[in-house]
Design a protein around this motif. Structure first.
Motif, PDB file in Angstrom:
ATOM      1  N   LEU A   1     124.730 -18.623-103.632  1.00 27.50           N
ATOM      2  CA  LEU A   1     125.751 -17.827-102.962  1.00 27.50           C
ATOM      3  C   LEU A   1     126.257 -18.543-101.717  1.00 27.50           C
ATOM      4  CD1 LEU A   1     124.150 -14.262-103.135  1.00 27.50           C
ATOM      5  CD2 LEU A   1     126.162 -15.043-104.395  1.00 27.50           C
TER       6      LEU A   1
ATOM      7  N   GLU B   1     130.220 -15.031 -99.701  1.00 26.53           N
ATOM      8  CA  GLU B   1     129.767 -14.156-100.797  1.00 26.53           C
ATOM      9  C   GLU B   1     128.609 -13.289-100.345  1.00 26.53           C
ATOM     10  OE1 GLU B   1     131.102 -17.294-104.332  1.00 26.53           O
ATOM     11  OE2 GLU B   1     129.004 -17.129-103.701  1.00 26.53           O
ATOM     12  N   ARG B   2     127.720 -13.826 -99.524  1.00 26.27           N
ATOM     13  CA  ARG B   2     126.623 -13.020 -98.974  1.00 26.27           C
ATOM     14  C   ARG B   2     127.171 -11.904 -98.089  1.00 26.27           C
ATOM     15  NH1 ARG B   2     121.184 -15.706 -98.221  1.00 26.27           N
ATOM     16  NH2 ARG B   2     121.141 -17.498 -99.622  1.00 26.27           N
TER      17      ARG B   2
ATOM     18  N   ALA C   1     129.948 -13.517-106.721  1.00 27.12           N
ATOM     19  CA  ALA C   1     128.600 -13.120-106.322  1.00 27.12           C
ATOM     20  C   ALA C   1     127.881 -12.387-107.452  1.00 27.12           C
ATOM     21  CB  ALA C   1     128.670 -12.245-105.073  1.00 27.12           C
TER      22      ALA C   1
ATOM     23  N   LYS D   1     126.824 -14.989-110.072  1.00 24.39           N
ATOM     24  CA  LYS D   1     125.705 -15.835-109.640  1.00 24.39           C
ATOM     25  C   LYS D   1     124.386 -15.066-109.595  1.00 24.39           C
ATOM     26  CE  LYS D   1     128.523 -18.993-106.838  1.00 24.39           C
ATOM     27  NZ  LYS D   1     128.790 -19.491-105.461  1.00 24.39           N
TER      28      LYS D   1
END
Length: 283
Positions: free
Chosen positions: A222, A226-227, A260, A263
């Motif tokens: 990530l 995205e986090r 995200a 993943k």
């Protein structure tokens, strides 16, 4: 002996003579929690004195209908003439059963069945179960023989298949590799109002699916953005609200969230939010 549940599938056990008890042990495909039940033996439960007419399907209760002295009228729908001839020979051994007609094509049998008005239709095996169930539905239409009972000449491999057969309007089924006397007994039982599956279908037992191993956060790849998007999602915010907080366009938020979810292996927003909570992204 427990009473018979309406709609239950009944599996006939062979008896050497048609006047013997017709015991039935069932694995109910419509309600597996019901367990095993027994078809009440008419010979044991009928009041005395027994009927003297000799017909095995004759109701003997004083409050029941008049004695049944006419033979059960059977119509054969079988694609293979040799098989049809064999069935005729088997049923001809029983004085209380008479074949009144036959057809080789289920698609063209409805009109013939409507004219003949049989008590019971034996439907030969088609290419697959769906084809046979469609033929059952056609035979049970008002322009067919809606009052006739239908037996499939195929075995139900599982209780799921047995359920589908019953829900389609058939009275069960049996394969043609049975001994002749069992075929006669099965036809008699179905004509008497019973339902049966020979041999007993195997119950479908679900196999537990192991929970997938969740990928650790540090192995997801990530990005920081995205986090951040996942962290805001874990707070219950919409894409528009996340965009305002992070000064991003809503389309950009959607793009980051899609990446995200891919993943982390999460299939929807709720699962992605729960993932973020489990891995401490929500603070």
């Amino acid at each position: 002996m427990p009473a018979l549940t309406r709609g239950s599938a009944r599996v006939l056990r062979h008896r050497a003579h048609p006047q013997d008890a017709l015991h039935t042990e069932i694995d109910n495909p419509l309600d597996l929690l019901a367990g095993h039940q027994l078809l009440t033996d008419a010979a044991r439960t009928a009041p005395e004195p027994a009927c003297a007419c000799g017909h095995p399907l004759c109701p003997t209760s004083p409050t029941g209908p008049a004695h049944r002295t006419a033979a059960t009228r059977v119509f054969l729908v079988e694609r293979h003439p040799v098989v049809s001839a064999g069935l005729r020979s088997v049923l001809a051994t029983a004085a209380d059963l008479t074949v009144i007609g036959s057809a080789t094509d289920p698609a063209h049998a409805v009109r013939s069945v409507h004219r003949a008005r049989p008590d019971l239709v034996l439907l030969g095996r088609g290419t697959d179960l769906d084809t046979d169930l469609a033929a059952v539905a056609a035979l049970r239409r008002p322009d067919g023989a809606p009052d006739a009972r239908v037996l499939l000449l195929r075995r139900a491999e599982t209780t799921t298949e047995a359920s589908r057969i019953l829900l389609a309007g058939a009275s069960g089924g049996f394969p043609l590799d049975l001994p002749p006397e069992r075929i006669v007994d099965a036809v008699r039982l179905a004509a008497a109002g019973g339902t049966l599956f020979l041999p007993a279908p195997a119950p479908v037992r679900p196999h537990p699916t192991p929970a997938p191993t969740e990928r650790p956060l540090d192995q997801t790849g990530l990005t920081d953005r995205e986090r951040e998007v996942l962290a805001q999602l874990a707070l219950g915010l919409s894409n528009a609200e996340i965009g305002r907080r992070l000064a991003l366009a809503e389309a950009t938020v959607k793009k980051h969230l899609t990446q995200a979810m891919r993943k982390t292996g999460q299939s929807d927003r709720l699962r992605a939010a729960l993932y973020a909570v489990r891995h401490g992204l929500a603070g």
